[in-house]
Design a protein around this motif. Structure first.
Motif, short mmCIF file in Angstrom:
data_model
loop_
_atom_site.label_atom_id
_atom_site.label_comp_id
_atom_site.label_asym_id
_atom_site.label_seq_id
_atom_site.Cartn_x
_atom_site.Cartn_y
_atom_site.Cartn_z
N GLN A 171 -0.28 -2.31 -3.74
CA GLN A 171 1.06 -1.77 -4.00
C GLN A 171 1.46 -0.82 -2.88
OE1 GLN A 171 3.15 -2.47 -6.60
NE2 GLN A 171 1.69 -4.00 -7.26
N LEU A 172 2.63 -1.01 -2.31
CA LEU A 172 3.13 -0.10 -1.28
C LEU A 172 3.83 1.08 -1.93
CD1 LEU A 172 4.79 -2.51 1.30
CD2 LEU A 172 2.52 -1.53 1.35
N GLN A 173 3.65 2.22 -1.33
CA GLN A 173 4.39 3.40 -1.76
C GLN A 173 5.67 3.43 -0.95
OE1 GLN A 173 3.47 5.49 -4.19
NE2 GLN A 173 1.68 4.25 -4.55
N ASN A 174 6.77 3.08 -1.55
CA ASN A 174 8.04 3.04 -0.85
C ASN A 174 8.63 4.43 -0.77
OD1 ASN A 174 10.51 2.49 0.21
ND2 ASN A 174 11.06 0.90 -1.25
N SER A 175 8.75 4.95 0.45
CA SER A 175 9.24 6.31 0.62
C SER A 175 10.74 6.42 0.35
CB SER A 175 8.93 6.81 2.03
OG SER A 175 9.53 5.97 2.98
N SER A 176 11.48 5.33 0.41
CA SER A 176 12.91 5.39 0.12
C SER A 176 13.15 4.77 -1.25
CB SER A 176 13.72 4.67 1.20
OG SER A 176 13.39 3.31 1.25
N SER A 184 11.90 -5.81 -0.06
CA SER A 184 10.75 -6.70 -0.01
C SER A 184 9.58 -5.99 0.67
CB SER A 184 11.10 -7.97 0.76
OG SER A 184 11.15 -7.70 2.15
N PRO A 185 8.35 -6.46 0.43
CA PRO A 185 7.19 -5.86 1.10
C PRO A 185 7.31 -5.91 2.62
CG PRO A 185 6.47 -7.26 -0.69
CD PRO A 185 7.96 -7.47 -0.54
N VAL A 186 7.81 -7.02 3.16
CA VAL A 186 7.96 -7.14 4.61
C VAL A 186 8.95 -6.08 5.12
CG1 VAL A 186 8.79 -8.62 6.49
CG2 VAL A 186 7.32 -9.58 4.73
N THR A 187 10.06 -5.95 4.43
CA THR A 187 11.07 -4.97 4.82
C THR A 187 10.53 -3.54 4.70
OG1 THR A 187 12.81 -6.49 4.13
CG2 THR A 187 13.43 -4.20 4.43
N ALA A 191 4.00 -8.36 12.80
CA ALA A 191 2.93 -7.57 12.19
C ALA A 191 3.16 -7.41 10.69
CB ALA A 191 2.83 -6.20 12.86
N SER A 192 4.39 -7.11 10.29
CA SER A 192 4.66 -6.91 8.87
C SER A 192 4.53 -8.21 8.08
CB SER A 192 6.03 -6.27 8.67
OG SER A 192 7.04 -7.06 9.25
N THR A 193 4.99 -9.31 8.65
CA THR A 193 4.84 -10.61 7.98
C THR A 193 3.36 -10.96 7.83
OG1 THR A 193 6.97 -11.36 8.84
CG2 THR A 193 5.42 -13.07 8.12
N TYR A 194 2.58 -10.75 8.88
CA TYR A 194 1.14 -11.00 8.82
C TYR A 194 0.49 -10.17 7.71
CZ TYR A 194 -3.78 -10.22 9.93
OH TYR A 194 -5.13 -10.07 9.84
N LEU A 195 0.83 -8.90 7.63
CA LEU A 195 0.21 -8.03 6.63
C LEU A 195 0.51 -8.50 5.22
CD1 LEU A 195 0.90 -4.58 8.29
CD2 LEU A 195 -1.35 -5.64 7.93
N VAL A 196 1.74 -8.88 4.96
CA VAL A 196 2.11 -9.34 3.62
C VAL A 196 1.41 -10.65 3.28
CG1 VAL A 196 4.03 -10.18 2.19
CG2 VAL A 196 4.29 -8.09 3.55
N GLN A 197 1.33 -11.56 4.24
CA GLN A 197 0.69 -12.85 3.99
C GLN A 197 -0.83 -12.72 3.89
OE1 GLN A 197 2.23 -15.25 7.21
NE2 GLN A 197 4.08 -15.74 6.10
N GLU A 198 -1.43 -11.96 4.76
CA GLU A 198 -2.89 -11.84 4.83
C GLU A 198 -3.46 -10.97 3.72
OE1 GLU A 198 -6.67 -12.68 6.31
OE2 GLU A 198 -4.77 -13.61 6.85
N ASP A 205 -1.58 -9.72 0.95
CA ASP A 205 -0.88 -9.85 -0.32
C ASP A 205 -0.38 -8.50 -0.83
OD1 ASP A 205 0.18 -11.27 -2.46
OD2 ASP A 205 -1.62 -10.99 -3.68
N VAL A 206 0.25 -7.74 0.05
CA VAL A 206 0.82 -6.45 -0.36
C VAL A 206 2.16 -6.67 -1.03
CG1 VAL A 206 -0.35 -5.05 1.37
CG2 VAL A 206 1.85 -6.07 1.91
N SER A 207 2.51 -5.79 -1.93
CA SER A 207 3.80 -5.87 -2.60
C SER A 207 4.32 -4.47 -2.85
CB SER A 207 3.71 -6.65 -3.90
OG SER A 207 2.92 -5.95 -4.83
#
Length: 96
Positions: A3-8, A15-18, A84-91, A93-95
């Motif tokens: 799980q990402l901690q979204n600062s905004s 989206s996780p990539v964004t 880099a962000s696309t790779y991280l989400v795919q590799e 599985d961050v959300s």
């Protein structure tokens, strides 16, 4: 699933990539003392003057933020914020 901690908190549908792209733009802006609005996520990070020391430091900060172990060469293997962000989400599985 990480799980990402979204600062905004204003955009709960980001989206996780964004979210990762936004974080990287913010960090790159701080590290290189450049205006974040001038950073294009599709441009190579070296275009902005990112050197190997700053890249490794940025990856370390990203590891802390995502609570993941990442390759120190991440930003050389995936030389744009978009890649880099696309790779991280795919590799990893961050959300958001």
């Amino acid at each position: 699933m990480q799980q990402l901690q979204n600062s905004s908190s204003s955009n709960q549908t980001e989206s996780p990539v964004t979210a990762i792209q936004s974080w990287l733009v913010s960090q790159l802006s701080d590290v290189l003392s450049i205006d974040s609005s001038t950073i294009d996520v599709k441009q190579p990070l070296t275009r902005y003057g990112l050197d190997s020391i700053d890249a490794v430091t940025l990856v370390g900060d990203l590891e802390d933020w995502l609570d993941l172990e990442l390759p120190s060469t991440l930003l050389w293997d995936y030389p744009t914020i978009e890649k880099a962000s696309t790779y991280l989400v795919q590799e990893f599985d961050v959300s958001v």
